[in-house]
Design an enzyme around this catalytic site. Structure first.
Site, PDB file in Angstrom:
ATOM      1  N   GLU A   1       9.330 -12.863 -13.162  1.00  6.31           N
ATOM      2  CA  GLU A   1       8.500 -11.921 -12.383  1.00  6.31           C
ATOM      3  C   GLU A   1       7.855 -10.863 -13.288  1.00  6.31           C
ATOM      4  O   GLU A   1       6.841 -10.270 -12.910  1.00  6.31           O
ATOM      5  CB  GLU A   1       9.300 -11.255 -11.281  1.00  6.31           C
TER       6      GLU A   1
ATOM      7  N   ARG B   1       4.556   0.720  -6.086  1.00  7.74           N
ATOM      8  CA  ARG B   1       4.511  -0.142  -4.901  1.00  7.74           C
ATOM      9  C   ARG B   1       3.517  -1.279  -5.066  1.00  7.74           C
ATOM     10  O   ARG B   1       3.452  -2.179  -4.241  1.00  7.74           O
ATOM     11  CB  ARG B   1       4.175   0.701  -3.656  1.00  7.74           C
TER      12      ARG B   1
ATOM     13  N   HIS C   1      20.485 -34.403 -11.994  1.00  6.26           N
ATOM     14  CA  HIS C   1      19.838 -35.003 -10.811  1.00  6.26           C
ATOM     15  C   HIS C   1      18.340 -34.804 -10.847  1.00  6.26           C
ATOM     16  O   HIS C   1      17.695 -34.723  -9.810  1.00  6.26           O
ATOM     17  CB  HIS C   1      20.464 -34.405  -9.539  1.00  6.26           C
TER      18      HIS C   1
ATOM     19  N   LYS D   1       6.691  -3.297  -5.047  1.00  5.44           N
ATOM     20  CA  LYS D   1       8.104  -2.920  -5.045  1.00  5.44           C
ATOM     21  C   LYS D   1       8.731  -3.174  -3.687  1.00  5.44           C
ATOM     22  O   LYS D   1       9.875  -3.548  -3.578  1.00  5.44           O
ATOM     23  CB  LYS D   1       8.260  -1.439  -5.413  1.00  5.44           C
TER      24      LYS D   1
ATOM     25  N   ASN E   1      -1.365   1.294   6.011  1.00  9.05           N
ATOM     26  CA  ASN E   1      -0.471   0.372   5.308  1.00  9.05           C
ATOM     27  C   ASN E   1       0.098  -0.553   6.374  1.00  9.05           C
ATOM     28  O   ASN E   1       0.633  -0.093   7.369  1.00  9.05           O
ATOM     29  CB  ASN E   1       0.661   1.151   4.621  1.00  9.05           C
ATOM     30  N   GLY E   2      -0.053  -1.866   6.181  1.00  6.69           N
ATOM     31  CA  GLY E   2       0.489  -2.822   7.156  1.00  6.69           C
ATOM     32  C   GLY E   2      -0.539  -3.902   7.454  1.00  6.69           C
ATOM     33  O   GLY E   2      -1.542  -4.037   6.754  1.00  6.69           O
TER      34      GLY E   2
ATOM     35  N   GLU F   1      19.172 -15.075 -10.521  1.00  5.71           N
ATOM     36  CA  GLU F   1      18.685 -13.706 -10.724  1.00  5.71           C
ATOM     37  C   GLU F   1      18.062 -13.560 -12.105  1.00  5.71           C
ATOM     38  O   GLU F   1      16.987 -12.982 -12.275  1.00  5.71           O
ATOM     39  CB  GLU F   1      19.821 -12.698 -10.531  1.00  5.71           C
TER      40      GLU F   1
ATOM     41  N   CYS G   1       0.835  -1.216   0.000  1.00  8.00           N
ATOM     42  CA  CYS G   1       0.000   0.000   0.000  1.00  8.00           C
ATOM     43  C   CYS G   1       0.866   1.261   0.000  1.00  8.00           C
ATOM     44  O   CYS G   1       1.989   1.268   0.445  1.00  8.00           O
ATOM     45  CB  CYS G   1      -0.856   0.030   1.259  1.00  8.00           C
TER      46      CYS G   1
ATOM     47  N   LYS H   1      14.218 -12.421 -12.720  1.00  4.14           N
ATOM     48  CA  LYS H   1      13.897 -11.261 -13.567  1.00  4.14           C
ATOM     49  C   LYS H   1      12.895 -11.636 -14.653  1.00  4.14           C
ATOM     50  O   LYS H   1      11.898 -10.968 -14.866  1.00  4.14           O
ATOM     51  CB  LYS H   1      15.175 -10.734 -14.250  1.00  4.14           C
TER      52      LYS H   1
ATOM     53  N   TRP I   1      -3.023  -2.651  -1.515  1.00  8.41           N
ATOM     54  CA  TRP I   1      -2.583  -3.960  -2.025  1.00  8.41           C
ATOM     55  C   TRP I   1      -3.228  -4.952  -1.076  1.00  8.41           C
ATOM     56  O   TRP I   1      -2.831  -5.066   0.082  1.00  8.41           O
ATOM     57  CB  TRP I   1      -1.061  -4.041  -1.971  1.00  8.41           C
TER      58      TRP I   1
END
Ligand code: AGP
Length: 605
Positions: free
Chosen positions: A485, A27, A501, A600, A99-100, A478, A2, A482, A73
């Site tokens: 996502e 965000r 394996h 974010k 927010n939280g 990484e 949020c 990238k 969010w």
């Protein structure tokens, strides 16, 4: 996560609130709303993008010059208009945004229902509003303090209170909040970009502080209701850092800002070939440092694995790398002779912050590598090294990642020198190699064209693998993160030696594999692994150092990157991997900067 904004001034609040919310879009959110205090409090909130909210605000045209805003969010309750913030209490005493996560909200909600409160939403946020309403004693700040005492969990709350028509109130614990000081107007926000167009003079709110802002005054109270001094800091982030500067997406801009981000990060740390850290390690570390932890999430976790390869080889001290959401609950063995490093672009990631606090309780020396100035993780660490990458807006990190790598190089050399494993001359040579990286990264960006061409093929795929050995392995993790996502293509990063394996069973004709092979000592083994997958029909894109011979005979496509010390190669191999992800996502017509479901800064567990 949020985003929160607040404004008190003489101009119409609505446009300023909405503009602030737009600067927090990165965000991540799924609904948005504002509350404006003019002739009474007007609440406008809508599901979906801020443009939906803008449409309703244009229709209603609230005239007040005081207000709060929120991008939500969803954590508790569906992402719909009812659950969108702001939430108003049953008796209209308070209208607020949050927010939280309030962890004891059900217990509080049931108690308030027994007291006759009616709830409209499924959110934990509405519980704060009703609780404040219930506790209201006529004084906004004492009621805020009493409310906070009942809450468990994380929160950044901004609110309008009945009878205080010229003020906005706020409080925070664990979720970020800043106050912006203007001229005849003042601001609240979750993050700096929201207030940058208006002011760079900010107060970074601390946990357990209670805020009262009017257009000409900012007051800070502690949990006992005592007023505190307001220490204003000037944030020297330029506005362009929060703008696209002509690129189609923030991610493209930030990929191309990497040379500058790395230079701005290492320059303050290296003076005439010597390393100068911005803080001192405990004197005891010279003899007794016996273990290093690196704790982080996502891409920052990949920095940790990269750091393990470099530090263990250069410094000969064991490095334990943990995903923060695991570290905080696994009862880690930590003591005063341990160094715990927390890597975080935002400096607000809940799991990383909680892990930092866990390590401090257990007596470790804590340092952090953080990009956002004065963020919570930075402020709570014993020492912090800032990655001066500038505001990173795209959800997928790039320039902060590269800047974090450069800090790891400098830190590794510093620790090796402290242990007598690197001489002054060797430090001079190594740091000069680090200072050459910005130019080499600029050269590595020349692979943009080939990655754009390759992306057209990758975009047709549903899966992709990234394989590498040694220090190339975490870069495969990484590259995989990238691509997945932002393009939503399923990807896996794998140790090339591990394929046999199990995973090699997934390789079939046409499977796309990126093979990163920059370590001379492991190059022969990588060629064997490339041949193994090629024999099963894989389409292999090799990422190798310029001048690598014979690779064209075993791979379908080759991307060359400039040479550097083996420890510094991650800064160069990551560039084509970032560009492959970027171009593939553009090719698929997806939102590069704001991928679905992602935020974010993950400021909740
Ligand atoms: C990286 O591209 C992702 N957006 C994500 O994994 C991120 O690295 C992670 O959430 C950690 O964030 P932080 O660095 O702000 O703590």
């Amino acid at each position: 996560m949020c985003g929160i904004v607040g404004f008190v001034g003489e101009e119409k609040a609505a446009p300023i609130l909405i503009e602030g919310l737009r600067r927090l879009e990165y965000r991540g959110y799924d609904s948005a709303g504002i509350a404006v205090n003019g002739d009474g409090v007007t609440v406008v909130k809508e599901k979906g993008r801020i443009d939906n909210l803008q449409g309703r605000v244009d229709e209603i045209n609230p005239q007040g010059t005081i207000g709060i805003g929120h991008t939500r969010w969803a954590t508790h309750g569906a992402p719909d208009q009812i659950n969108a913030h702001p939430h108003r209490s049953m008796n209209g005493i308070v209208t607020l945004v949050h927010n939280g996560i309030i962890e004891n909200y059900m217990e509080l909600k049931n108690d308030l229902i027994e007291k006759g409160y009616k709830f409209k939403s499924q959110t934990d946020t509405e519980v704060i509003a009703q609780l404040y309403d219930f506790l209201f004693d006529g004084d906004a700040i004492t009621t805020l303090i009493k409310t906070a005492e009942k809450l468990e969990g994380s929160y950044a709350v901004a609110m309008l209170v009945k009878g205080y028509d010229d003020k906005v109130f706020a409080m925070k614990k664990d979720s970020p909040m800043i106050v912006g000081k203007g001229d005849g107007e003042n601001y609240l926000a979750s993050d700096i970009p929201a207030i940058l167009p208006y002011t760079r003079d900010c107060y970074i709110v601390n946990d357990g502080e209670f805020i009262e802002i009017s257009k000409n005054d900012i007051k800070i109270f502690d949990k006992d209701g005592n007023e505190k001094e307001v220490e204003i800091k000037t944030i020297n982030l330029s506005i362009d850092a929060a703008e696209k500067s002509g690129y189609d997406y923030f991610m493209a801009k930030e990929i191309y800002e990497q040379p500058k981000a790395v230079m701005n990060t290492v320059f303050p740390l290296i003076k005439d070939g010597e390393i100068q850290l911005p803080f001192e390690f405990p004197e005891s570390f010279k003899k007794n440092l016996n273990r290093i932890y690196v704790v982080a999430c996502g891409s920052a976790y990949h920095i940790g694995i990269t750091a393990k390869y470099i530090i263990e080889d250069m410094v000969r001290i064991p490095v334990m790398v943990d995903i923060a959401s695991e570290f905080r609950y696994r009862n880690p063995i930590i003591g005063k002779d341990d160094l715990c490093i927390f890597v975080s672009q935002s400096g607000e990631t809940a799991d990383t912050l909680a892990s930092l606090r866990e390590a401090k309780v257990r007596g470790a020396f804590t340092m952090s590598i953080v990009n956002v100035p004065f963020s919570t993780i930075a402020r709570e660490s014993d020492g912090v090294i800032y990655t001066n990458a500038g505001a990173e807006i795209a959800v997928a990190t790039t320039k902060a990642f590269s800047a974090q790598l450069s800090v790891i190089y400098v830190l590794s050399a510093y620790l090796a020198h402290e242990k007598g494993l690197m001489s002054d001359d060797e430090i001079k040579v190594f740091t000069s190699e680090i200072l050459k990286l910005p130019e080499k990264i600029k050269t590595a960006l020349d692979c943009d064209k080939i990655t754009e061409e390759l992306s057209k093929h990758i975009a047709t795929k549903e899966n992709m693998f990234f394989i590498g050995r040694g220090i190339d392995y975490p870069l495969c993790l990484e590259g995989s993160l990238k691509l997945k996502e932002i393009s939503y293509i399923h990807c896996e990063g794998y140790g090339a030696g591990e394929l046999k394996h199990g995973t090699i069973s997934l390789i079939e004709p046409g499977t796309v594999i990126a093979a990163v092979a920059t370590d001379d000592a492991l190059y022969g083994k990588m060629v064997s692994n490339i041949k193994e997958v090629h024999a099963r029909g894989a389409y292999v894109i090799a990422v190798v150092k310029e001048g690598t011979e014979g690779i064209e005979d075993v791979a379908d496509e080759v991307i060359f990157v400039p040479k550097s010390s083996k420890y510094l190669m991650p800064s160069l191999t990551v560039i084509p991997l970032q560009l492959l992800a970027y171009h593939t996502t553009v090719e698929k017509g997806l939102d590069v900067d704001k991928p679905r479901n992602l935020a974010k800064s993950v400021t909740v567990e």
